[in-house]
Motif scaffolding. Structure first.
Motif, PDB file in Angstrom:
ATOM      1  N   PRO A  43       0.834  -1.212   0.000  1.00  0.00           N
ATOM      2  CA  PRO A  43       0.000   0.000   0.000  1.00  0.00           C
ATOM      3  C   PRO A  43       0.862   1.253   0.000  1.00  0.00           C
ATOM      4  O   PRO A  43       1.847   1.338   0.724  1.00  0.00           O
ATOM      5  CB  PRO A  43      -0.782  -0.123   1.323  1.00  0.00           C
ATOM      6  N   ASP A  56      -2.179  15.696   6.026  1.00  0.00           N
ATOM      7  CA  ASP A  56      -1.104  15.304   5.118  1.00  0.00           C
ATOM      8  C   ASP A  56      -1.743  14.790   3.835  1.00  0.00           C
ATOM      9  O   ASP A  56      -2.515  13.836   3.877  1.00  0.00           O
ATOM     10  CB  ASP A  56      -0.239  14.213   5.772  1.00  0.00           C
ATOM     11  N   ARG A 102       0.278   9.530  14.834  1.00  0.00           N
ATOM     12  CA  ARG A 102      -0.130   8.783  13.660  1.00  0.00           C
ATOM     13  C   ARG A 102      -0.409   7.357  14.140  1.00  0.00           C
ATOM     14  O   ARG A 102      -1.434   7.092  14.710  1.00  0.00           O
ATOM     15  CB  ARG A 102       0.958   8.842  12.596  1.00  0.00           C
ATOM     16  N   ALA A 109      -3.836   0.163  13.221  1.00  0.00           N
ATOM     17  CA  ALA A 109      -4.713   0.586  12.134  1.00  0.00           C
ATOM     18  C   ALA A 109      -5.593  -0.576  11.707  1.00  0.00           C
ATOM     19  O   ALA A 109      -5.145  -1.708  11.593  1.00  0.00           O
ATOM     20  CB  ALA A 109      -3.881   1.063  10.950  1.00  0.00           C
ATOM     21  N   PHE A 111      -7.993  -1.863   8.667  1.00  0.00           N
ATOM     22  CA  PHE A 111      -8.205  -1.595   7.256  1.00  0.00           C
ATOM     23  C   PHE A 111      -9.579  -2.060   6.808  1.00  0.00           C
ATOM     24  O   PHE A 111     -10.095  -3.074   7.282  1.00  0.00           O
ATOM     25  CB  PHE A 111      -7.148  -2.314   6.416  1.00  0.00           C
TER      26      PHE A 111
ATOM     27  N   GLN B   2      10.536   4.274   0.942  1.00  0.00           N
ATOM     28  CA  GLN B   2       9.853   3.024   1.238  1.00  0.00           C
ATOM     29  C   GLN B   2      10.839   2.023   1.838  1.00  0.00           C
ATOM     30  O   GLN B   2      11.923   1.795   1.307  1.00  0.00           O
ATOM     31  CB  GLN B   2       9.252   2.450  -0.042  1.00  0.00           C
ATOM     32  N   TYR B  29      10.531   5.889  14.277  1.00  0.00           N
ATOM     33  CA  TYR B  29       9.856   6.009  15.562  1.00  0.00           C
ATOM     34  C   TYR B  29       9.214   4.681  15.943  1.00  0.00           C
ATOM     35  O   TYR B  29       9.232   4.280  17.100  1.00  0.00           O
ATOM     36  CB  TYR B  29       8.801   7.102  15.496  1.00  0.00           C
ATOM     37  N   HIS B  32       5.537  -1.308  12.364  1.00  0.00           N
ATOM     38  CA  HIS B  32       4.332  -2.129  12.444  1.00  0.00           C
ATOM     39  C   HIS B  32       4.493  -3.302  11.497  1.00  0.00           C
ATOM     40  O   HIS B  32       5.160  -3.184  10.473  1.00  0.00           O
ATOM     41  CB  HIS B  32       3.109  -1.349  11.968  1.00  0.00           C
ATOM     42  N   TYR B  34       2.101  -6.162   9.314  1.00  0.00           N
ATOM     43  CA  TYR B  34       0.769  -6.528   8.851  1.00  0.00           C
ATOM     44  C   TYR B  34       0.883  -7.764   7.967  1.00  0.00           C
ATOM     45  O   TYR B  34       1.910  -7.999   7.328  1.00  0.00           O
ATOM     46  CB  TYR B  34       0.138  -5.389   8.025  1.00  0.00           C
ATOM     47  N   PRO B  42      -5.147  -5.723   4.706  1.00  0.00           N
ATOM     48  CA  PRO B  42      -4.050  -6.025   5.642  1.00  0.00           C
ATOM     49  C   PRO B  42      -4.569  -6.126   7.078  1.00  0.00           C
ATOM     50  O   PRO B  42      -5.445  -5.361   7.471  1.00  0.00           O
ATOM     51  CB  PRO B  42      -3.109  -4.822   5.490  1.00  0.00           C
ATOM     52  N   PHE B  44      -3.452  -6.161  11.099  1.00  0.00           N
ATOM     53  CA  PHE B  44      -2.397  -5.768  12.024  1.00  0.00           C
ATOM     54  C   PHE B  44      -1.888  -6.969  12.820  1.00  0.00           C
ATOM     55  O   PHE B  44      -2.666  -7.773  13.326  1.00  0.00           O
ATOM     56  CB  PHE B  44      -2.963  -4.709  12.979  1.00  0.00           C
ATOM     57  N   ILE B  47       2.996  -3.885  16.827  1.00  0.00           N
ATOM     58  CA  ILE B  47       3.721  -2.628  16.690  1.00  0.00           C
ATOM     59  C   ILE B  47       4.884  -2.645  17.671  1.00  0.00           C
ATOM     60  O   ILE B  47       4.762  -3.128  18.787  1.00  0.00           O
ATOM     61  CB  ILE B  47       2.790  -1.419  16.961  1.00  0.00           C
ATOM     62  N   LEU B  49       7.807  -0.073  19.378  1.00  0.00           N
ATOM     63  CA  LEU B  49       8.085   1.353  19.549  1.00  0.00           C
ATOM     64  C   LEU B  49       9.526   1.659  19.899  1.00  0.00           C
ATOM     65  O   LEU B  49      10.081   2.623  19.451  1.00  0.00           O
ATOM     66  CB  LEU B  49       7.192   1.945  20.634  1.00  0.00           C
ATOM     67  N   PHE B  87       3.803  -7.220   5.349  1.00  0.00           N
ATOM     68  CA  PHE B  87       4.308  -5.863   5.139  1.00  0.00           C
ATOM     69  C   PHE B  87       4.774  -5.282   6.466  1.00  0.00           C
ATOM     70  O   PHE B  87       4.078  -5.404   7.478  1.00  0.00           O
ATOM     71  CB  PHE B  87       3.215  -4.943   4.583  1.00  0.00           C
ATOM     72  N   GLU B  91       7.089   4.279  10.745  1.00  0.00           N
ATOM     73  CA  GLU B  91       6.765   5.662  11.067  1.00  0.00           C
ATOM     74  C   GLU B  91       8.081   6.366  11.377  1.00  0.00           C
ATOM     75  O   GLU B  91       8.837   5.938  12.238  1.00  0.00           O
ATOM     76  CB  GLU B  91       5.832   5.715  12.266  1.00  0.00           C
ATOM     77  N   ASN B  96       5.110  13.516   9.063  1.00  0.00           N
ATOM     78  CA  ASN B  96       4.018  12.629   9.427  1.00  0.00           C
ATOM     79  C   ASN B  96       3.926  11.417   8.515  1.00  0.00           C
ATOM     80  O   ASN B  96       2.879  10.844   8.348  1.00  0.00           O
ATOM     81  CB  ASN B  96       2.690  13.397   9.343  1.00  0.00           C
ATOM     82  N   GLN B  97       5.026  11.041   7.915  1.00  0.00           N
ATOM     83  CA  GLN B  97       4.973   9.986   6.925  1.00  0.00           C
ATOM     84  C   GLN B  97       4.913   8.606   7.557  1.00  0.00           C
ATOM     85  O   GLN B  97       5.550   8.328   8.567  1.00  0.00           O
ATOM     86  CB  GLN B  97       6.205  10.070   6.015  1.00  0.00           C
ATOM     87  N   PHE B  98       4.144   7.757   6.963  1.00  0.00           N
ATOM     88  CA  PHE B  98       4.084   6.353   7.342  1.00  0.00           C
ATOM     89  C   PHE B  98       4.144   5.557   6.056  1.00  0.00           C
ATOM     90  O   PHE B  98       3.297   5.716   5.182  1.00  0.00           O
ATOM     91  CB  PHE B  98       2.787   6.042   8.104  1.00  0.00           C
ATOM     92  N   PHE B 100       4.640   1.803   3.951  1.00  0.00           N
ATOM     93  CA  PHE B 100       4.639   0.348   3.946  1.00  0.00           C
ATOM     94  C   PHE B 100       5.853  -0.157   3.176  1.00  0.00           C
ATOM     95  O   PHE B 100       6.311   0.470   2.226  1.00  0.00           O
ATOM     96  CB  PHE B 100       3.365  -0.184   3.295  1.00  0.00           C
ATOM     97  N   GLY B 101       6.371  -1.302   3.585  1.00  0.00           N
ATOM     98  CA  GLY B 101       7.517  -1.907   2.925  1.00  0.00           C
ATOM     99  C   GLY B 101       7.136  -2.545   1.610  1.00  0.00           C
ATOM    100  O   GLY B 101       5.964  -2.539   1.195  1.00  0.00           O
TER     101      GLY B 101
END
Lengths: 120, 110
Positions: A43, A56, A102, A109, A111, B2, B29, B32, B34, B42, B44, B47, B49, B87, B91, B96-98, B100-101
């Motif tokens: 994604p 964003d 976020r 999250a 989906f 990515q 930061y 995650h 999935y 997907p 979860f 996560i 941290l 995946f 973060e 504010n980007q997140f 996915f691999g």
């Protein structure tokens, strides 16, 4: 509802047609995300809302893509003048989120099933 | 931006173990993980941290090396139900980007 709901599940659009994809997040979830997933790819981030604020939109590929979440719950992703390269699955996700956050601890999250858009 | 995952694909026999790696060029930061089955959303898994944190979920666990900007997902005694595409999601601290691999396709065969 119990989970994130997206509609329609499938959409076939003629090139040049406008489409609107709907996302109904889990009630009470602050954060809402839109992703585009091409076949066999991961994604890709499109845009992010915290309540009604679009914080964003850097991932939107062109000005033909527009997203809104006017009351901080349901969100709509609109694609104008669709092109073949827009064909993909569009995923919506929501999370509890929070101020300035976020994806944070405990805020996984969830989906939706996605909308598969095919532009012919 | 990515994160890169390796391997791209792996086939296992039921009961075998696997490791999936996720590597980022940016300071992270959180990470995650999935799992996505064909035609489904997907789901979860977990996560992580803190640097060096490890977590477990049934027979699936993960580690996060903040210094190396890497995370690994460990699947032990794999089951048929583990099949799917995994995946990582990262973060970053800045912005504010997140992301996915690139994804890892895992197939478990009897």
């Amino acid at each position: 509802g119990a989970g994130v709901s997206q509609s329609p599940r499938y959409k076939v659009a003629k090139r040049g047609q406008d489409v609107a994809l709907r996302c109904d997040p889990i009630s009470g979830h602050v954060s809402l995300f839109w992703y585009q997933q091409a076949l066999g790819q991961g994604p890709e981030f499109l845009t992010y809302f915290q309540n009604e604020a679009q914080l964003d939109k850097s991932g939107l590929p062109s000005d033909r893509f527009f997203a809104e979440r006017p009351e901080g719950s349901v969100s709509t992703l609109k694609i104008q003048r669709t092109q073949q390269e827009d064909s993909a699955v569009y995923l919506c996700a929501s999370s509890l989120g929070g101020q300035g956050s976020r994806f944070r601890s405990g805020t996984e999250a969830f989906f939706g099933q996605g909308t598969r858009l095919t532009v012919v | 931006q990515q994160p890169v995952q390796s391997p791209q694909a792996v086939i296992l026999r039921e009961g075998e173990d696997a490791v999936i790696n996720c590597s980022s060029s940016k300071a992270l930061y959180s990470v995650h993980w999935y799992r996505q089955k064909h035609g489904e959303a997907p789901v979860f898994l977990m996560i992580l941290l803190k640097g060096g944190e490890q977590k477990g979920h049934e027979k699936i666990s993960a580690s996060f090396n903040e210094k190396k900007q890497q995370s690994s997902l460990y699947l032990t005694a794999s089951q048929l139900s583990y099949s799917g595409t995994y995946f990582c999601g990262t973060e970053v601290y800045t912005g504010n980007q997140f992301y996915f691999g690139t994804g890892t396709s895992l197939t478990v065969i009897p």
